[in-house]
Design a protein around this motif. Structure first.
Motif, PDB file in Angstrom:
ATOM      1  N   VAL A 215       0.920  -1.351   0.006  1.00 50.34           N
ATOM      2  CA  VAL A 215       0.091  -0.030   0.021  1.00 50.34           C
ATOM      3  C   VAL A 215       0.908   1.060  -0.003  1.00 50.34           C
ATOM      4  CG1 VAL A 215      -0.250   0.064   2.674  1.00 50.34           C
ATOM      5  CG2 VAL A 215      -2.069   1.315   1.005  1.00 50.34           C
ATOM      6  N   LYS A 216       0.568   2.243  -0.701  1.00 52.13           N
ATOM      7  CA  LYS A 216       1.229   3.387  -0.693  1.00 52.13           C
ATOM      8  C   LYS A 216       0.317   4.776  -0.101  1.00 52.13           C
ATOM      9  CE  LYS A 216       4.137   2.618  -4.770  1.00 52.13           C
ATOM     10  NZ  LYS A 216       4.866   3.377  -5.939  1.00 52.13           N
ATOM     11  N   ILE A 217       0.856   5.359   1.050  1.00 53.75           N
ATOM     12  CA  ILE A 217       0.260   6.434   1.557  1.00 53.75           C
ATOM     13  C   ILE A 217       1.148   7.860   1.309  1.00 53.75           C
ATOM     14  CG2 ILE A 217      -0.471   6.986   3.953  1.00 53.75           C
ATOM     15  CD1 ILE A 217      -0.205   4.281   4.672  1.00 53.75           C
ATOM     16  N   CYS A 218       0.168   8.764   0.851  1.00 56.73           N
ATOM     17  CA  CYS A 218       0.879  10.146   0.772  1.00 56.73           C
ATOM     18  C   CYS A 218       0.159  11.129   1.892  1.00 56.73           C
ATOM     19  CB  CYS A 218       1.033  10.593  -0.654  1.00 56.73           C
ATOM     20  SG  CYS A 218      -0.789  10.843  -1.226  1.00 56.73           S
ATOM     21  N   LYS A 219       0.970  12.167   2.161  1.00 54.83           N
ATOM     22  CA  LYS A 219       0.324  13.356   2.739  1.00 54.83           C
ATOM     23  C   LYS A 219       0.523  14.519   2.019  1.00 54.83           C
ATOM     24  CE  LYS A 219       0.263  15.804   7.254  1.00 54.83           C
ATOM     25  NZ  LYS A 219       0.731  16.024   8.218  1.00 54.83           N
ATOM     26  N   LYS A 220      -0.445  15.365   1.915  1.00 55.05           N
ATOM     27  CA  LYS A 220      -0.456  16.610   1.234  1.00 55.05           C
ATOM     28  C   LYS A 220       0.901  17.420   1.667  1.00 55.05           C
ATOM     29  CE  LYS A 220      -5.284  17.040   0.160  1.00 55.05           C
ATOM     30  NZ  LYS A 220      -6.488  17.977   0.531  1.00 55.05           N
ATOM     31  N   ASN A 221       1.485  18.068   0.606  1.00 59.40           N
ATOM     32  CA  ASN A 221       2.697  18.589   0.636  1.00 59.40           C
ATOM     33  C   ASN A 221       3.733  18.225   1.297  1.00 59.40           C
ATOM     34  OD1 ASN A 221       1.461  21.010  -0.700  1.00 59.40           O
ATOM     35  ND2 ASN A 221       0.421  21.434   1.288  1.00 59.40           N
ATOM     36  N   GLU A 222       4.065  16.798   1.331  1.00 56.19           N
ATOM     37  CA  GLU A 222       5.102  16.232   2.022  1.00 56.19           C
ATOM     38  C   GLU A 222       5.484  15.114   1.022  1.00 56.19           C
ATOM     39  OE1 GLU A 222       6.377  16.619   4.853  1.00 56.19           O
ATOM     40  OE2 GLU A 222       5.033  17.959   5.736  1.00 56.19           O
ATOM     41  N   ASN A 223       6.889  14.848   0.828  1.00 57.27           N
ATOM     42  CA  ASN A 223       7.528  13.705   0.021  1.00 57.27           C
ATOM     43  C   ASN A 223       7.936  12.547   0.835  1.00 57.27           C
ATOM     44  OD1 ASN A 223       7.409  15.600  -1.929  1.00 57.27           O
ATOM     45  ND2 ASN A 223       9.651  16.359  -1.660  1.00 57.27           N
ATOM     46  N   LYS A 224       8.191  12.466   1.889  1.00 62.24           N
ATOM     47  CA  LYS A 224       8.595  11.272   2.676  1.00 62.24           C
ATOM     48  C   LYS A 224       7.516  11.040   3.903  1.00 62.24           C
ATOM     49  CE  LYS A 224      12.778   9.066   4.584  1.00 62.24           C
ATOM     50  NZ  LYS A 224      14.077   9.432   5.107  1.00 62.24           N
ATOM     51  N   THR A 225       6.521  10.049   3.597  1.00 65.67           N
ATOM     52  CA  THR A 225       5.474   9.865   4.446  1.00 65.67           C
ATOM     53  C   THR A 225       5.916   9.356   5.891  1.00 65.67           C
ATOM     54  OG1 THR A 225       4.211   9.296   2.511  1.00 65.67           O
ATOM     55  CG2 THR A 225       3.341   8.486   4.649  1.00 65.67           C
ATOM     56  N   ILE A 226       6.920   8.584   5.781  1.00 64.56           N
ATOM     57  CA  ILE A 226       7.470   7.787   7.145  1.00 64.56           C
ATOM     58  C   ILE A 226       8.072   8.834   8.102  1.00 64.56           C
ATOM     59  CG2 ILE A 226       9.609   7.676   6.434  1.00 64.56           C
ATOM     60  CD1 ILE A 226       7.616   5.270   8.628  1.00 64.56           C
ATOM     61  N   ASP A 227       8.189  10.005   7.823  1.00 63.99           N
ATOM     62  CA  ASP A 227       8.675  11.115   8.621  1.00 63.99           C
ATOM     63  C   ASP A 227       7.457  11.756   9.295  1.00 63.99           C
ATOM     64  OD1 ASP A 227      11.280  10.497   8.023  1.00 63.99           O
ATOM     65  OD2 ASP A 227      11.537  12.277   6.700  1.00 63.99           O
ATOM     66  N   VAL A 228       6.275  11.873   8.696  1.00 58.82           N
ATOM     67  CA  VAL A 228       5.008  12.474   9.174  1.00 58.82           C
ATOM     68  C   VAL A 228       3.841  11.500   9.686  1.00 58.82           C
ATOM     69  CG1 VAL A 228       5.820  14.502   7.834  1.00 58.82           C
ATOM     70  CG2 VAL A 228       4.378  12.871   6.938  1.00 58.82           C
ATOM     71  N   ILE A 229       4.042  10.387   9.398  1.00 60.24           N
ATOM     72  CA  ILE A 229       2.778   9.680   9.657  1.00 60.24           C
ATOM     73  C   ILE A 229       2.968   9.101  11.059  1.00 60.24           C
ATOM     74  CG2 ILE A 229       3.801   7.590   9.079  1.00 60.24           C
ATOM     75  CD1 ILE A 229       1.147   6.496   7.931  1.00 60.24           C
ATOM     76  N   PRO A 230       1.795   9.140  12.075  1.00 62.73           N
ATOM     77  CA  PRO A 230       1.617   8.942  13.040  1.00 62.73           C
ATOM     78  C   PRO A 230       2.190   7.373  13.518  1.00 62.73           C
ATOM     79  CG  PRO A 230      -0.276   9.781  12.785  1.00 62.73           C
ATOM     80  CD  PRO A 230       0.255   9.571  11.532  1.00 62.73           C
ATOM     81  N   LYS A 231       2.893   7.043  14.498  1.00 60.44           N
ATOM     82  CA  LYS A 231       3.400   5.740  14.768  1.00 60.44           C
ATOM     83  C   LYS A 231       2.431   4.698  14.958  1.00 60.44           C
ATOM     84  CE  LYS A 231       7.442   7.111  13.805  1.00 60.44           C
ATOM     85  NZ  LYS A 231       8.007   6.836  12.432  1.00 60.44           N
ATOM     86  N   SER A 232       1.136   5.257  15.738  1.00 59.99           N
ATOM     87  CA  SER A 232       0.153   4.274  15.604  1.00 59.99           C
ATOM     88  C   SER A 232      -1.037   5.240  15.701  1.00 59.99           C
ATOM     89  CB  SER A 232       0.219   3.507  17.135  1.00 59.99           C
ATOM     90  OG  SER A 232      -0.091   4.416  17.886  1.00 59.99           O
ATOM     91  N   PHE A 233      -2.129   4.735  15.029  1.00 56.50           N
ATOM     92  CA  PHE A 233      -3.248   5.502  14.798  1.00 56.50           C
ATOM     93  C   PHE A 233      -4.673   4.542  14.691  1.00 56.50           C
ATOM     94  CE2 PHE A 233      -1.310   5.059  10.829  1.00 56.50           C
ATOM     95  CZ  PHE A 233      -2.190   4.646   9.973  1.00 56.50           C
ATOM     96  N   THR A 234      -5.776   5.203  14.698  1.00 52.06           N
ATOM     97  CA  THR A 234      -7.057   4.365  14.547  1.00 52.06           C
ATOM     98  C   THR A 234      -7.628   4.769  13.073  1.00 52.06           C
ATOM     99  OG1 THR A 234      -8.089   5.881  16.069  1.00 52.06           O
ATOM    100  CG2 THR A 234      -7.515   3.320  16.695  1.00 52.06           C
ATOM    101  N   SER A 235      -7.230   6.000  13.065  1.00 50.39           N
ATOM    102  CA  SER A 235      -7.703   6.920  11.631  1.00 50.39           C
ATOM    103  C   SER A 235      -6.710   8.080  11.267  1.00 50.39           C
ATOM    104  CB  SER A 235      -9.099   7.466  11.985  1.00 50.39           C
ATOM    105  OG  SER A 235      -9.572   7.966  10.542  1.00 50.39           O
ATOM    106  N   LEU A 236      -6.507   7.946   9.955  1.00 42.68           N
ATOM    107  CA  LEU A 236      -5.670   9.054   9.519  1.00 42.68           C
ATOM    108  C   LEU A 236      -6.822  10.165   9.171  1.00 42.68           C
ATOM    109  CD1 LEU A 236      -3.509   7.216   6.858  1.00 42.68           C
ATOM    110  CD2 LEU A 236      -2.562   8.183   9.063  1.00 42.68           C
TER     111      LEU A 236
END
Length: 646
Positions: A215-236
Motif C-alpha cells: 500500500v502507498k500512503i501520501c500526505k499533502k505537501n510532503e515527500n517522505k510519508t514515514i517522517d510525518v505519519i503517526p507511529k500508531s493510529f486508528t484513523s488518518l
C-alpha cells in the motif's frame, strides 16, 4: 440476531418459496430481460450465477454450457424458464451457493434499474429468508444503488454504516500490544523523490500474521510519508490518502475483515474505496507520481470498489453498446463487445475488429463509443457502463473524429493527426507530442516495453541505437528524430503509433484504432496486429479496430470479428463471420465479408468476357495467363463454369 460469520443454510421449502416469488415478476432478470442474440440476454444473466464457459454441454453439438444455453434459449427459444433453472441447472436442489448467487443477482445494482426496485425485491424476499435465520443485507453502494448480499442472521439495517469508528489500531514500523491490529512496515522505495511505500499485515487475536500487500500512503505537501505519519493510529486525517497497489489488496482485506472492511479503509483514507478522497488528491504530485506510478495501482483505483463489492472486474468490460449513426438517426444500433477475461493471461479475445465497406459507419461507431465512455453516458450501455481505467483513441486517418471529444471527467487520450481545433498538426506540434510521449515512457519505466514492441518492426541495428541500457532502459528520442529520414512513411507512422500507445496505455485500458492499415504495406499490417496483442497482454487491456483490411481479419479468430453492413432497408446491421478467419485464404475472407450477390465482381466479368467465343480452357488461358504464372484455383473454376455453362 446478527451472525455475519455463520454458515448460510437455506431449506428446500424456503428455496421454493423464494423462487416462486421471484418468478412471479415478469422482469426479474432486469436489464437482461428479453435481449436478443446481439444484446445482453438470459445467457448473460445465467453467467452471473454459473461459470457456463467451463461447464459441459448436454448437447453434443456444442463445446460448453454457454453455447448450449445460447442455442436453446436465444437462437431456438425451446427451453422455458422452469426447465432452465430447475432441471438444466438444478437451482433448487443443487449447491446452495448457486441459489445464493441467483437471489443476489436478482437484486443486483447491475440488474435492477433503480434503488426502489431493488428494495421492493428485498422486502419480498427477506421475510422468507428470515425463516432460515438469514437475510439480504446491504454490503455497499454501487453507483448510488444498494448492493445486497445474503448474510447469516437477521435485523441488518438498510442504512449506510457508520464509517467513523474503526476498532483497529494501526502500527507503523513498531508493533504495539493491541490485538487484533494492523502493522505497516515502511519500504524505502523512491518514486521520483516520494517515499510512500508500506507493506501491510494483519495480526489476529492469537498473534497470527496475514499478509495483505503493498500500500502507498501520501500526505499533502510532503515527500517522505514515514517522517510525518503517526507511529500508531486508528484513523488518518484528511491530509492523507492511501491506495492498495493491486486489486488483491482489497480482496484480502475483505476476506480478513468482512463487515468491517469499509470502516478500516475509511480509517486509511483509501482512494479506491472512497471517490471523494481520490478527487481531493487528483492534482497532488505524490498521488500522481507515486501512488499511481504502477499500472496495477491504476487498476486498483478504478476497480477496487467493485472487488470489495464482490464483482469480477473482468465482467465489467464486456457490454452491449447502443448508439445512432448519422445515416440512420432514428434507429437504435446495438453492438455487443466481449473481450473475455482481460486480466487472464491466456485470453485470446483481447482484440476485436470491425470490418465492412465504406459508408456503413465504422468510424462513426468508434467515435460515438469513445465519446459515450468518456462522457460516462451510462444509458448507452447494457447491462452496465464498462469499467475501463482509460480510453486511448489512435488514428492516422485524416477523417477520424476522435479529436473533438471533450473528456474532462474521464481519462481519455487522443493520438492522431489533428489538433484541438480540428486542423492537422504542424511539425512543431507533432514534435512536442513525440517529446512528451518519450518523457512519459521513460518516467513510467516503459523503455524496455517499447523496445520489445518495436522489435517486431525495426531492424536490430536501428533498434539498439534507440535505447540506452542500464538499471532502466531509456528511450532516446533525439536518436529517433535522426532516424526519421531513414524510415518509410508507413514505417514512421507505425512506429509513432506504437510510441503513442506505449506512452498512454494503462492497465485495464480500452485502445481504439481506426484504420490501422492506412499507409502500411501488407507485412506491416500483420505486424501491427501482433504488437497490439502484445501491448494488450502486457497491460491487461483490450482493443477495438475499425478496418477495411482482410489481412487484419486473417490474424484474428472469427469470434473476434464483427462485420458491419446495411440491410435491404439501408439500416445498419452487424453479424459475425460464417467461416473461421484465423489463417484463412484472403480471397475466401474477402468473399465472406464483401461479397454481395447484387454487385458484379470485376474479375467475374473479365473472365466471362474472355470465355466468349472460346472452345476450351487452353484458348482462355492463352488470352489471360501472364507467361508461365499459374492461374488461381478460383479463376480455373470460374473459367470451367462458364465454358460448360450450356
Amino acid at each position: 440476531m446478527k451472525n455475519p460469520n455463520g454458515q448460510i443454510n437455506i431449506s428446500a421449502a424456503t428455496r421454493r418459496a423464494i423462487f416462486d416469488k421471484i418468478m412471479s415478476h415478469a422482469d426479474f432478470m432486469g436489464v437482461f430481460q428479453g435481449g436478443n442474440n446481439e444484446d445482453q440476454n438470459i445467457v448473460d444473466f445465467l453467467k452471473m450465477i454459473w461459470d457456463l464457459p467451463t461447464m459441459p454441454s448436454e448437447d453434443p453439438r456444442f463445446k460448453n454450457a454457454e453455447a448450449d444455453a445460447r442455442q436453446h434459449l436465444v437462437n431456438n427459444d425451446d427451453w422455458n424458464l422452469t426447465y432452465t433453472f430447475e432441471q438444466r441447472f438444478n437451482l433448487l436442489a443443487g449447491d446452495v451457493r448457486y441459489f445464493v448467487k441467483f437471489v443476489e443477482a436478482c437484486v443486483s445494482p447491475f440488474v435492477r434499474s433503480n434503488a426502489d426496485e431493488i428494495k421492493q425485491y428485498v422486502n419480498e424476499i427477506n421475510p422468507l429468508l428470515n425463516n432460515d435465520n438469514c437475510e439480504l443485507a446491504i454490503e455497499d453502494y454501487i453507483d448510488e444503488k444498494p448492493h445486497f448480499i445474503i448474510k447469516s442472521g437477521t435485523g441488518f439495517t438498510f442504512e449506510r454504516k457508520d464509517i467513523n469508528s474503526s476498532r483497529f489500531r494501526i502500527y507503523v514500523d513498531k508493533l504495539g500490544n493491541n490485538k487484533p491490529c494492523f502493522y505497516l512496515k515502511s519500504i524505502l522505495w523512491d518514486d521520483y523523490g516520494h517515499k510512500t511505500s508500506f507493506d501491510l499485515q494483519y495480526i489476529d487475536q492469537e498473534g497470527n500474521y496475514s499478509s495483505v500487500g503493498r500500500v502507498k500512503i501520501c500526505k499533502k505537501n510532503e515527500n517522505k510519508t514515514i517522517d510525518v505519519i503517526p507511529k500508531s493510529f486508528t484513523s488518518l486525517n484528511f491530509d492523507y490518502c492511501s491506495l492498495g497497489q493491486d486489486t488483491s489488496y482489497y480482496s484480502k482485506i475483505k476476506r480478513i475483515l468482512g463487515d468491517d472492511t469499509m470502516v478500516f479503509l475509511y480509517a486509511m483514507k483509501d482512494a479506491a474505496a472512497y471517490s471523494r478522497i481520490s478527487d481531493d488528491f487528483e492534482n497532488d504530485l505524490g498521488f500522481r507520481h507515486s501512488l499511481l506510478r504502477d499500472n496495477s495501482a491504476d487498476t486498483a483505483l478504478n476497480l477496487g470498489r467493485y472487488v470489495l463489492a464482490g464483482f469480477d472486474p473482468d465482467d465489467r468490460v464486456n457490454f452491449t453498446y447502443k448508439t445512432r449513426l448519422a445515416y440512420a438517426p432514428n434507429f437504435d444500433f446495438n453492438i455487443k463487445f466481449d473481450f473475455g477475461k482481460i486480466n487472464q493471461e491466456d485470453n485470446f479475445n483481447r482484440v476485436i475488429a470491425i470490418i465492412g465497406e465504406n459508408g456503413v459507419g465504422k468510424t462513426s461507431l468508434l467515435s460515438n463509443l469513445a465519446k459515450s465512455i468518456a462522457k460516462q453516458q451510462k444509458d448507452c450501455f447494457l447491462p452496465h457502463y464498462p469499467l475501463f481505467t482509460k480510453v486511448v483513441a489512435a488514428s492516422y486517418s485524416m477523417f477520424d473524429r476522435f479529436y473533438d471529444i471533450d473528456a474532462r471527467a474521464f481519462n481519455f487520450e487522443y493520438c492522431g493527426m489533428h489538433n484541438n481545433e480540428g486542423g492537422l498538426m504542424n511539425q512543431e506540434q507533432l514534435k512536442a507530442r513525440h517529446i512528451r510521449n518519450a518523457e512519459t515512457i521513460n518516467a513510467l519505466n516503459r523503455g524496455l516495453n517499447l523496445k520489445n514492441f518495436l522489435g517486431n518492426i525495426l531492424p536490430d541495428n536501428m533498434l539498439d541505437g534507440l535505447f540506452e541500457e542500464g538499471i532502466e532502459t531509456k528511450f532516446k528520442y533525439d536518436v529517433y528524430e535522426d532516424y526519421y529520414g531513414k524510415m518509410s512513411s508507413g514505417q514512421t507512422m507505425l512506429t509513432n503509433l506504437i510510441i503513442d500507445i506505449t506512452a498512454n496505455v494503462r492497465s485495464n485500458c480500452l485502445i481504439m484504432i481506426d484504420e490501422p492499415e492506412v499507409h502500411l504495406h501488407p507485412n506491416a499490417i500483420t505486424q501491427i496486429i501482433n504488437v497490439v496483442n502484445l501491448v494488450c497482454e502486457r497491460f491487461s487491456s483490450c482493443c477495438i479496430m475499425a478496418t477495411h483490411s482482410p489481412l487484419v481479419i486473417q490474424s484474428l479468430l472469427s469470434r473476434n470479428v464483427l462485420i458491419m453492413e446495411r440491410d435491404i432497408d439501408g439500416m445498419p446491421i452487424v453479424r459475425q463471420m460464417r467461416i473461421e478467419s484465423l489463417g484463412e485464404n484472403l480471397t475466401t475472407i474477402n468473399e465472406e465479408i464483401f461479397s454481395n450477390g447484387q454487385r458484379e465482381k470485376y474479375y467475374r466479368r473479365l473472365i466471362e468476357k474472355a470465355v466468349e467465343g472460346k472452345r476450351n480452357m487452353d484458348q482462355v488461358l492463352q488470352e489471360l495467363q501472364n507467361g508461365d504464372l499459374p492461374m488461381s484455383l478460383t479463376s480455373y473454376m470460374l473459367i470451367d463454369k462458364y465454358l460448360n455453362h450450356d
